[in-house]
Design a protein around this motif. Structure first.
Motif, PDB file in Angstrom:
ATOM      1  N   LEU A 312       1.015  -1.261  -0.038  1.00 44.01           N
ATOM      2  CA  LEU A 312      -0.085   0.170  -0.088  1.00 44.01           C
ATOM      3  C   LEU A 312       0.674   1.137   0.185  1.00 44.01           C
ATOM      4  O   LEU A 312       0.639   2.196  -0.476  1.00 44.01           O
ATOM      5  CB  LEU A 312      -1.023   0.084   1.361  1.00 44.01           C
ATOM      6  CG  LEU A 312      -1.955  -1.032   1.185  1.00 44.01           C
ATOM      7  CD1 LEU A 312      -2.675  -0.715   2.786  1.00 44.01           C
ATOM      8  CD2 LEU A 312      -3.237  -0.734   0.456  1.00 44.01           C
ATOM      9  N   CYS A 313       2.036   1.171   0.641  1.00 48.77           N
ATOM     10  CA  CYS A 313       2.644   2.155   1.081  1.00 48.77           C
ATOM     11  C   CYS A 313       3.415   3.152  -0.346  1.00 48.77           C
ATOM     12  O   CYS A 313       3.971   2.339  -1.055  1.00 48.77           O
ATOM     13  CB  CYS A 313       3.883   2.079   1.906  1.00 48.77           C
ATOM     14  SG  CYS A 313       4.793   3.459   2.504  1.00 48.77           S
ATOM     15  N   ARG A 314       3.051   4.328  -0.403  1.00 50.01           N
ATOM     16  CA  ARG A 314       3.760   5.073  -1.576  1.00 50.01           C
ATOM     17  C   ARG A 314       4.663   6.024  -1.108  1.00 50.01           C
ATOM     18  O   ARG A 314       4.891   7.231  -1.687  1.00 50.01           O
ATOM     19  CB  ARG A 314       2.405   5.770  -2.374  1.00 50.01           C
ATOM     20  CG  ARG A 314       1.472   4.666  -2.525  1.00 50.01           C
ATOM     21  CD  ARG A 314       0.373   5.251  -3.396  1.00 50.01           C
ATOM     22  NE  ARG A 314       0.595   6.090  -4.836  1.00 50.01           N
ATOM     23  CZ  ARG A 314      -0.322   6.687  -5.179  1.00 50.01           C
ATOM     24  NH1 ARG A 314      -1.655   6.903  -4.802  1.00 50.01           N
ATOM     25  NH2 ARG A 314       0.058   7.614  -6.346  1.00 50.01           N
ATOM     26  N   SER A 315       5.395   5.664  -0.191  1.00 50.89           N
ATOM     27  CA  SER A 315       6.482   6.732   0.322  1.00 50.89           C
ATOM     28  C   SER A 315       7.681   7.051  -0.623  1.00 50.89           C
ATOM     29  O   SER A 315       8.066   8.305  -0.590  1.00 50.89           O
ATOM     30  CB  SER A 315       6.924   6.280   1.745  1.00 50.89           C
ATOM     31  OG  SER A 315       7.245   5.020   1.758  1.00 50.89           O
ATOM     32  N   GLY A 316       7.842   6.180  -1.552  1.00 50.01           N
ATOM     33  CA  GLY A 316       8.746   6.555  -2.544  1.00 50.01           C
ATOM     34  C   GLY A 316       8.357   7.814  -3.472  1.00 50.01           C
ATOM     35  O   GLY A 316       9.017   8.612  -3.538  1.00 50.01           O
ATOM     36  N   GLU A 327      -2.860  11.717  -0.382  1.00 48.87           N
ATOM     37  CA  GLU A 327      -3.237  11.033  -1.758  1.00 48.87           C
ATOM     38  C   GLU A 327      -2.949   9.662  -1.697  1.00 48.87           C
ATOM     39  O   GLU A 327      -3.500   8.758  -2.456  1.00 48.87           O
ATOM     40  CB  GLU A 327      -2.379  11.541  -2.888  1.00 48.87           C
ATOM     41  CG  GLU A 327      -3.060  13.167  -3.382  1.00 48.87           C
ATOM     42  CD  GLU A 327      -2.215  13.993  -4.275  1.00 48.87           C
ATOM     43  OE1 GLU A 327      -2.528  13.722  -5.449  1.00 48.87           O
ATOM     44  OE2 GLU A 327      -1.138  14.504  -3.896  1.00 48.87           O
ATOM     45  N   CYS A 328      -2.120   9.109  -0.666  1.00 52.30           N
ATOM     46  CA  CYS A 328      -1.863   7.907  -0.567  1.00 52.30           C
ATOM     47  C   CYS A 328      -3.308   7.137   0.217  1.00 52.30           C
ATOM     48  O   CYS A 328      -3.563   7.729   1.167  1.00 52.30           O
ATOM     49  CB  CYS A 328      -0.738   7.508   0.480  1.00 52.30           C
ATOM     50  SG  CYS A 328      -0.788   5.802   1.150  1.00 52.30           S
ATOM     51  N   SER A 329      -3.727   6.213  -0.367  1.00 52.41           N
ATOM     52  CA  SER A 329      -4.861   5.457   0.168  1.00 52.41           C
ATOM     53  C   SER A 329      -4.941   5.035   1.577  1.00 52.41           C
ATOM     54  O   SER A 329      -5.876   4.898   2.437  1.00 52.41           O
ATOM     55  CB  SER A 329      -5.373   4.352  -0.824  1.00 52.41           C
ATOM     56  OG  SER A 329      -4.599   3.361  -0.479  1.00 52.41           O
ATOM     57  N   GLU A 334      -4.895   2.919   7.141  1.00 52.66           N
ATOM     58  CA  GLU A 334      -4.026   1.553   7.676  1.00 52.66           C
ATOM     59  C   GLU A 334      -2.737   2.450   8.113  1.00 52.66           C
ATOM     60  O   GLU A 334      -1.910   1.647   9.234  1.00 52.66           O
ATOM     61  CB  GLU A 334      -3.550   0.790   6.399  1.00 52.66           C
ATOM     62  CG  GLU A 334      -4.926   0.063   6.038  1.00 52.66           C
ATOM     63  CD  GLU A 334      -5.462   0.597   4.942  1.00 52.66           C
ATOM     64  OE1 GLU A 334      -5.470   1.806   4.799  1.00 52.66           O
ATOM     65  OE2 GLU A 334      -6.106  -0.094   4.177  1.00 52.66           O
ATOM     66  N   CYS A 335      -2.365   3.478   7.710  1.00 51.94           N
ATOM     67  CA  CYS A 335      -1.244   4.173   8.357  1.00 51.94           C
ATOM     68  C   CYS A 335      -1.136   5.356   9.063  1.00 51.94           C
ATOM     69  O   CYS A 335      -1.768   6.493   8.536  1.00 51.94           O
ATOM     70  CB  CYS A 335      -0.209   4.374   6.865  1.00 51.94           C
ATOM     71  SG  CYS A 335       1.154   5.087   7.198  1.00 51.94           S
ATOM     72  N   THR A 336      -0.951   5.264  10.253  1.00 51.17           N
ATOM     73  CA  THR A 336      -0.874   6.588  11.284  1.00 51.17           C
ATOM     74  C   THR A 336       0.419   6.542  11.973  1.00 51.17           C
ATOM     75  O   THR A 336       1.064   5.543  11.947  1.00 51.17           O
ATOM     76  CB  THR A 336      -2.084   6.352  12.198  1.00 51.17           C
ATOM     77  OG1 THR A 336      -1.919   5.150  12.957  1.00 51.17           O
ATOM     78  CG2 THR A 336      -3.570   6.318  11.401  1.00 51.17           C
ATOM     79  N   ALA A 343       8.544   4.848   6.073  1.00 49.73           N
ATOM     80  CA  ALA A 343       9.509   5.673   6.735  1.00 49.73           C
ATOM     81  C   ALA A 343       9.030   6.958   6.997  1.00 49.73           C
ATOM     82  O   ALA A 343       9.222   7.619   7.983  1.00 49.73           O
ATOM     83  CB  ALA A 343      10.949   5.828   5.963  1.00 49.73           C
ATOM     84  N   THR A 344       8.221   7.662   6.048  1.00 47.34           N
ATOM     85  CA  THR A 344       7.876   8.889   5.938  1.00 47.34           C
ATOM     86  C   THR A 344       6.664   9.196   7.199  1.00 47.34           C
ATOM     87  O   THR A 344       6.345  10.324   7.559  1.00 47.34           O
ATOM     88  CB  THR A 344       7.227   9.673   4.799  1.00 47.34           C
ATOM     89  OG1 THR A 344       6.505   8.154   4.223  1.00 47.34           O
ATOM     90  CG2 THR A 344       8.375   9.766   3.862  1.00 47.34           C
ATOM     91  N   MET A 345       6.163   7.919   7.796  1.00 43.48           N
ATOM     92  CA  MET A 345       5.376   8.095   8.737  1.00 43.48           C
ATOM     93  C   MET A 345       5.941   7.650  10.112  1.00 43.48           C
ATOM     94  O   MET A 345       5.525   8.103  11.146  1.00 43.48           O
ATOM     95  CB  MET A 345       3.996   7.173   8.464  1.00 43.48           C
ATOM     96  CG  MET A 345       2.815   7.294   9.320  1.00 43.48           C
ATOM     97  SD  MET A 345       2.033   9.080   9.293  1.00 43.48           S
ATOM     98  CE  MET A 345       0.441   8.788   8.063  1.00 43.48           C
ATOM     99  N   ALA A 351       7.544  12.999   5.924  1.00 44.43           N
ATOM    100  CA  ALA A 351       6.484  13.942   5.288  1.00 44.43           C
ATOM    101  C   ALA A 351       5.072  13.466   5.718  1.00 44.43           C
ATOM    102  O   ALA A 351       4.158  14.330   5.742  1.00 44.43           O
ATOM    103  CB  ALA A 351       6.735  13.913   3.820  1.00 44.43           C
ATOM    104  N   CYS A 352       4.967  12.102   5.627  1.00 45.42           N
ATOM    105  CA  CYS A 352       3.318  11.753   5.920  1.00 45.42           C
ATOM    106  C   CYS A 352       3.064  12.132   7.478  1.00 45.42           C
ATOM    107  O   CYS A 352       2.128  12.399   7.591  1.00 45.42           O
ATOM    108  CB  CYS A 352       3.342  10.286   5.685  1.00 45.42           C
ATOM    109  SG  CYS A 352       3.686   9.767   4.137  1.00 45.42           S
ATOM    110  N   ALA A 353       4.164  11.755   8.335  1.00 44.59           N
ATOM    111  CA  ALA A 353       3.757  12.325   9.996  1.00 44.59           C
ATOM    112  C   ALA A 353       3.597  13.771   9.970  1.00 44.59           C
ATOM    113  O   ALA A 353       2.508  14.098  10.944  1.00 44.59           O
ATOM    114  CB  ALA A 353       4.732  11.631  10.737  1.00 44.59           C
TER     115      ALA A 353
HETATM  116  S1  SF4 Z   1       4.212   6.005   4.922  1.00 47.44           S
HETATM  117 FE1  SF4 Z   1       2.833   7.576   3.621  1.00 47.44          FE
HETATM  118  S2  SF4 Z   1       3.096   6.819   1.767  1.00 47.44           S
HETATM  119 FE2  SF4 Z   1       3.602   5.156   3.093  1.00 47.44          FE
HETATM  120  S3  SF4 Z   1       1.395   4.098   3.575  1.00 47.44           S
HETATM  121 FE3  SF4 Z   1       1.961   5.715   4.971  1.00 47.44          FE
HETATM  122  S4  SF4 Z   1       0.745   7.392   4.108  1.00 47.44           S
HETATM  123 FE4  SF4 Z   1       1.102   6.134   2.653  1.00 47.44          FE
END
Ligand code: SF4
Lengths: 369, 94, 368
Positions: A312-316, A327-329, A334-336, A343-345, A351-353
């Motif tokens: 699922l992860c689009r952190s790249g 914009e990542c689903s 699922e991701c918090t 890594a970005t969360m 960036a995500c966090a």
């Molecule tokens: S880290 Fe970012 S890109 Fe990866 S699943 Fe979590 S919200 Fe999506």
């Protein structure tokens, strides 16, 4: 602290900001590679003070955040063994693997200890000769000399019950990988100052040349970051793409030769997966064959533990600034921050966090206005 | 990787064959491995990461950098924004 | 900022002035059957338990204890609403610069009562001792409890001791519960912060957490910082005596100032704006935190309070705080706002903003 406080002086920061505003004529996107710089940027609110259009794309974060799921799963398996004392830097404890984290292992009776330095772990090994003591050796080039020295001493002093679980990552290959992407938006890099304190700067001119991007070695205090940004913008505006050093007090061109020599002896280059991002060729170090006896992965036979990163992860893409985190689903679902996939969360500055925290702020301010 | 802070060496000593130092971080003192910078003397500043001195802090360079920042403002005041723009046009690096 | 540490440490230490805690010199006044360490029998309720109370706890508590220290304390009626609080103390290490688990156990519960505006009156003390713990350590802790209670002017009225198997516990755990009485007309609570309120803090922050961390295994560093452990009800009484309607009081212990402020923001449905430049963070705390990668706002305090007061009364309260030894370093650090409800936002030294989040868990040293 001397040489820290001076570099947070608000008056001088103002001057640097004025300069940045004065030289900027159009939008630029630059990436700070190192999570420590991201931390400083967010901590001091620097990104909010830059000219409109000067965008800081936050890099992959820190080595803690990019440590692949698989390595963490292996660490957890080792830490669960009753004969093991598992030592780690504090930030690694709450980074989840596939199912749980080192805190959980500790709560279930695993002997997991936080140390400040890998040498402390070696001392634990001396003090507990009847136990296996494993140190979780993660980090960029900055941390690697400490881990290298520790394993070197373990061999020299004959401390057989010590071993290292290594997952080192390297900055230059990551820069190359980011630039290789055809959709990459990054126009310049702030290189990680303390990585260069160790490695020197010689790896960067070829990258600047090949990809046509300015690379400015940058420190971590507010003035250092601003000076890094200023030098970068000046280069971009002038159409130059060179290596510059905005952190000369801590970065001589040759780095620390003694440390580099030790690194070459203890480690060898390997491919490495970055959490949520995927495999980057040649972007890691593992123990060289001379130190195979001290390799925890081999000693505890955990190499058959294999974990794929979340599909699922689009952190790249987030990293390259191609998509915004929401914009990542999986974002916020699922991701918090408490249950991060990429890594970005994981990193609170990733960036995500950061987006997770700030989006809340934006939403409530908008609602309150 | 990045959390490395400058501290002043207050004492250098040997510990089972390794050069170690007591380093002062503004009142906080910690034992630090000096093996990668064995020539460092007392009162010099080093940059410390996870208990290791990874690089010497060049005090001269630190002062120069700060002085440059101070001058940035003065240039501005003396020559105004136009100086910047003109310099840029001529490709002069500031 | 340097003097501030000195002031806070001096004021915070229960060992100042006439209250010397002679930990090192503690000896058991009546030898306890010659056992240098705790054995299961000490918690069994028999002769050994009685001896522990008579020969150790009562003499250590001194004037702060009611002579009988029975199973149930019978107390005279009080006029007013009661505040009742309990807290358990498991701090490791048990002894740290500027204090011990003993004075924390008293001051912590006294402060919980004080944050409701109460005048603390009575405390219970309950110990869970691990088999094998040195009797002299228990003596040092109990002495600290007695001295702290005396300093705080609370009576130790009932107590209990249990011993657990070696390995089930670790050293000494202490629980204290306390009762206090709230003066008429005083209403203080985390839900009462209002936009426009001024945020005050009673002095230098981060001292306790840094002091404890400096001697935690695996982290050891030397620092002049000492715990600020102190009873705050006297300070609170002086603040209330100004007649200003103090809305919220909170002692920022675990999780530090950021946890307390976030809890208040959530409890009252308001935003809190801080000005970073105004935060009283001693240089030594800043440096220790810098070294370990910690945020001083998330580091524990044991002798500080944060208050939300109406803007027109802020100066009067501040003046009263500064006149009290435990509030000498008091200052204004921010305001309560309508914007960004339930969030704490700080204006940074450079003029940007950052969100001060609720700390997720324990504070651990970072490398990046
Ligand atoms: S880290 Fe970012 S890109 Fe990866 S699943 Fe979590 S919200 Fe999506």
């Amino acid at each position: 602290m001397k040489y820290l406080d001076e570099f947070s002086n608000p008056d001088l920061a103002r001057r640097l900001l004025d300069q940045i505003h004065a030289v900027t004529t159009r939008p630029w996107a630059m990436m700070e590679v190192c999570g420590g710089q991201t931390h400083s940027i967010i901590r001091h609110g620097i990104d909010q003070l830059l000219p409109e259009g000067v965008e800081m794309i936050h890099g992959p974060g820190c080595p803690v955040c990019v440590t692949p799921l698989e390595t963490i799963d292996r660490a957890l398996a080792i830490a669960r063994r009753p004969d093991v004392i598992f030592c780690s830097f504090g930030d690694m404890l709450r980074v989840p693997g596939s199912h749980d984290d080192l805190f959980t292992v500790k709560s279930e009776g695993g002997d997991v200890r936080v140390v400040y330095s890998p040498l402390d772990a070696l001392q634990v090994a001396r003090d507990n000769p009847d136990k296996q003591v494993v140190f979780f050796g993660i980090g960029f080039e900055t941390t690697a000399p400490a881990n290298a020295m520790t394993v070197h001493q373990a061999r020299q002093q004959g401390i057989p019950n010590f071993s290292l679980l290594v997952s080192h990552v390297l900055v230059p290959p990551a820069i190359a990988a980011i630039m290789e992407s055809p959709t990459c938006r990054v126009q310049a890099f702030l290189a990680a100052g303390h990585v260069c304190s160790v490695m020197g700067t010689s790896e960067y001119p070829p990258l600047a040349e090949k990809y046509g991007v300015p690379i400015v070695v940058t420190g971590f205090e507010p003035l250092d970051i601003l000076e890094g940004i200023r030098k970068t913008v000046v280069q971009l505006e002038e159409g130059r793409h060179e290596l510059e050093n905005a952190y000369p007090r801590a970065v001589p061109a040759e780095g620390n030769p003694a440390a580099v020599a030790m690194l070459r002896d203890v480690f060898e280059v390997t491919d490495r997966t970055w959490r949520g991002i995927g495999m980057i060729p040649g972007s890691g170090w593992r123990l060289s064959s001379r130190y195979a006896d001290f390799d925890a992965e081999l000693r505890f036979e955990v190499t058959d533990i294999q974990t794929d990163e979340s599909p699922l992860c689009r952190s790249g893409e987030v990293l390259q600034g191609l998509i915004k985190p929401h914009e990542c689903s999986a974002f916020g679902k699922e991701c918090t921050p408490r249950n991060p996939l990429g890594a970005t969360m994981v990193s609170s500055e990733g960036a995500c966090a950061a987006y997770y925290a700030y989006r809340r702020l934006d939403l409530v301010s908008a609602g309150g206005a | 990787m990045c959390l490395a802070v400058p501290g002043r060496v207050v004492e250098v000593f040997d510990e089972s064959g390794t050069t170690m130092a007591q380093v002062d971080f503004g009142g906080v003192r910690k034992k630090v491995c000096l093996a990668y910078l064995p020539e460092t003397g007392v009162d010099e500043y080093v940059i410390v990461h996870v208990g290791f001195a990874i690089q010497r802090l060049d005090e001269e360079s630190a002062k120069e950098t700060l002085a440059t920042f101070e001058r940035l403002g003065i240039l501005e005041e003396e020559f105004g924004d136009g100086f910047e723009a003109a310099a840029r046009e001529k490709g002069v690096q500031l | 900022m340097g003097e501030e540490v000195g002031g806070a440490a001096g004021g915070g230490a229960a060992g100042e002035g006439g209250n010397d805690l002679d930990f090192e010199g503690w000896t058991c006044p009546a030898p306890l059957r010659n056992t240098p360490t705790v054995v299961m029998g000490h918690g069994g309720g028999g002769a050994m338990s009685a001896e522990l109370v008579e020969s150790l706890f009562l003499p250590a508590y001194g004037g702060a204890a009611r002579a009988e220290l029975g199973d149930a304390a019978v107390l005279p009626p009080v006029a007013g609403r009661l505040a009742f609080s309990t807290d358990s103390y498991v701090v490791k290490p048990m002894f740290f610069p500027g204090g011990s688990i003993g004075d924390l156990a008293v001051n912590g519960t006294v402060n919980d009562l004080a944050m409701a505006g109460a005048q603390p009156l009575y405390l219970s003390t309950a110990y869970i001792l691990a088999e094998g713990t040195a009797i002299s350590d228990i003596g040092r802790v109990a002495t600290a409890v007695g001295k702290a209670a005396e300093q705080a002017g609370v009576q130790l009225v009932t107590g209990d001791t249990k011993v657990v198997d070696h390995g089930s516990g670790d050293g000494i755990y202490v629980n204290t519960a306390g009762v206090g009485v709230i003066p008429d007309g005083v209403v203080i609570g985390p839900e009462r912060a209002r936009p426009g309120d001024v945020v005050l803090v009673s002095g230098a922050i981060g001292l306790h957490g840094v002091a404890v961390m400096s001697c935690r295994e695996g982290l050891e560093f030397s620092t002049p910082v000492e715990s600020d452990s102190a009873p705050l009800h006297g300070l609170v009484a002086d603040m209330l005596a100004t007649g200003v309607d103090v809305h919220v009081l909170r002692d920022p212990t675990r999780g530090g100032l950021s946890a307390s402020l976030n809890e208040i923001a959530r409890g009252s449905g308001v935003g809190v704006d801080l000005v970073e430049r105004d935060l009283p963070i001693p240089e030594e705390v800043r440096d220790a935190c810098g070294l370990l990668g910690l945020d001083p706002l998330q580091v524990a305090n044991e002798g500080k309070l944060v208050a939300m007061v109406p803007a027109d009364g802020a100066d009067a309260v501040l003046e009263a705080m500064r006149a009290h030894p435990f509030g000498a370093g008091a200052c204004r650090i921010g305001t309560v706002v309508e914007d960004h409800p339930r969030m704490v936002v700080a204006r940074t030294g450079l003029g940007g903003t950052r969100v001060i989040d609720l700390p997720i868990g324990e504070q651990l040293p970072r490398i990046c």
